[in-house]
Design a protein around this motif. Structure first.
Motif, PDB file in Angstrom:
ATOM      1  N   LEU A  90       0.830  -1.204   0.000  1.00 20.05           N
ATOM      2  CA  LEU A  90       0.000   0.000   0.000  1.00 20.05           C
ATOM      3  C   LEU A  90       0.865   1.255   0.000  1.00 20.05           C
ATOM      4  CD1 LEU A  90      -2.889  -0.886   2.474  1.00 20.05           C
ATOM      5  CD2 LEU A  90      -3.095  -0.391   0.040  1.00 20.05           C
ATOM      6  N   GLY A  91       1.949   1.238   0.774  1.00 21.62           N
ATOM      7  CA  GLY A  91       2.857   2.383   0.822  1.00 21.62           C
ATOM      8  C   GLY A  91       3.486   2.661  -0.533  1.00 21.62           C
ATOM      9  N   LYS A  92       3.931   1.608  -1.222  1.00 22.53           N
ATOM     10  CA  LYS A  92       4.534   1.773  -2.543  1.00 22.53           C
ATOM     11  C   LYS A  92       3.520   2.311  -3.555  1.00 22.53           C
ATOM     12  CE  LYS A  92       8.049  -1.813  -2.094  1.00 22.53           C
ATOM     13  NZ  LYS A  92       8.453  -3.169  -2.508  1.00 22.53           N
ATOM     14  N   MET A  93       2.314   1.751  -3.544  1.00 31.33           N
ATOM     15  CA  MET A  93       1.294   2.203  -4.486  1.00 31.33           C
ATOM     16  C   MET A  93       0.868   3.642  -4.195  1.00 31.33           C
ATOM     17  SD  MET A  93       1.080  -0.044  -6.702  1.00 31.33           S
ATOM     18  CE  MET A  93      -0.172   0.794  -7.624  1.00 31.33           C
ATOM     19  N   PHE A  94       0.777   3.988  -2.917  1.00 30.94           N
ATOM     20  CA  PHE A  94       0.415   5.356  -2.556  1.00 30.94           C
ATOM     21  C   PHE A  94       1.500   6.325  -3.034  1.00 30.94           C
ATOM     22  CE2 PHE A  94       0.195   9.080   0.150  1.00 30.94           C
ATOM     23  CZ  PHE A  94      -1.148   9.414   0.037  1.00 30.94           C
ATOM     24  N   ALA A  95       2.761   5.963  -2.822  1.00 26.33           N
ATOM     25  CA  ALA A  95       3.865   6.830  -3.255  1.00 26.33           C
ATOM     26  C   ALA A  95       3.855   7.012  -4.773  1.00 26.33           C
ATOM     27  CB  ALA A  95       5.195   6.252  -2.790  1.00 26.33           C
ATOM     28  N   LEU A  96       3.642   5.930  -5.509  1.00 27.28           N
ATOM     29  CA  LEU A  96       3.602   5.998  -6.970  1.00 27.28           C
ATOM     30  C   LEU A  96       2.428   6.850  -7.445  1.00 27.28           C
ATOM     31  CD1 LEU A  96       4.667   4.981  -9.723  1.00 27.28           C
ATOM     32  CD2 LEU A  96       3.135   3.023  -9.458  1.00 27.28           C
ATOM     33  N   PHE A  97       1.261   6.612  -6.865  1.00 25.90           N
ATOM     34  CA  PHE A  97       0.075   7.376  -7.230  1.00 25.90           C
ATOM     35  C   PHE A  97       0.267   8.851  -6.907  1.00 25.90           C
ATOM     36  CE2 PHE A  97      -4.168   9.067  -6.436  1.00 25.90           C
ATOM     37  CZ  PHE A  97      -4.837   8.663  -7.575  1.00 25.90           C
ATOM     38  N   SER A  98       0.774   9.137  -5.712  1.00 29.66           N
ATOM     39  CA  SER A  98       0.986  10.527  -5.283  1.00 29.66           C
ATOM     40  C   SER A  98       1.951  11.251  -6.209  1.00 29.66           C
ATOM     41  CB  SER A  98       1.534  10.567  -3.852  1.00 29.66           C
ATOM     42  OG  SER A  98       0.615  10.032  -2.958  1.00 29.66           O
TER      43      SER A  98
END
Length: 143
Positions: A90-98
């Protein structure tokens, strides 16, 4: 797990009316188990409990789902590893999305948990109306 200790969330005090506090919790977001549609409601309000008990007859948890969840929550080693990996992903996907949304100049509010992104898309609206929102949605969908 938070939903296993709900009775400790509502303090045993007379400072407020406990019958007006209702906790609704689902496994969807925290555990990425959206397809299972499993949740809990915790309340001291007899009317709320009576109503939800009647509704529960029509939306029970299937036996295979129950067995899987019992097995999953009983295996603390598995659960700890699952939560660790889930948080990392979730952290990786949030960082990529952000990162990608920030490149577009979209402002957002900082989230504290899960994959939530409260974005301010107002600068992309042609008009502050339902029609303006639908146009924005079409533009986003077709991009």
């Amino acid at each position: 797990m938070p939903f296993l200790f709900l009775r400790h969330i509502i303090p045993d005090t007379e400072d407020f009316d406990k019958s007006r506090v209702h906790i609704v919790y689902g496994l969807s977001k925290d555990l990425s188990l959206a397809g299972l549609r499993v949740g809990v409601i915790y309340s001291y309000n007899a009317n709320v409990l009576a109503a939800t008990s009647k509704l529960a007859r029509f939306c029970g948890i299937s036996t295979p789902t129950s067995w899987m969840l019992i097995s999953m929550f009983s295996d603390t080693e598995f659960l700890n590893e699952y939560l660790k990996i889930n948080r990392e992903r979730l952290g990786k996907m949030f960082a990529l999305f952000s990162e990608r949304v920030n490149k577009l100049g979209v402002k957002c509010f900082k989230s504290s948990a899960g994959f939530y992104y409260w974005a301010d898309m107002s600068k992309f609206l042609r008009s502050y109306s339902e029609r303006g929102e639908l146009e924005l949605w079409e533009n986003l969908r077709n991009s």
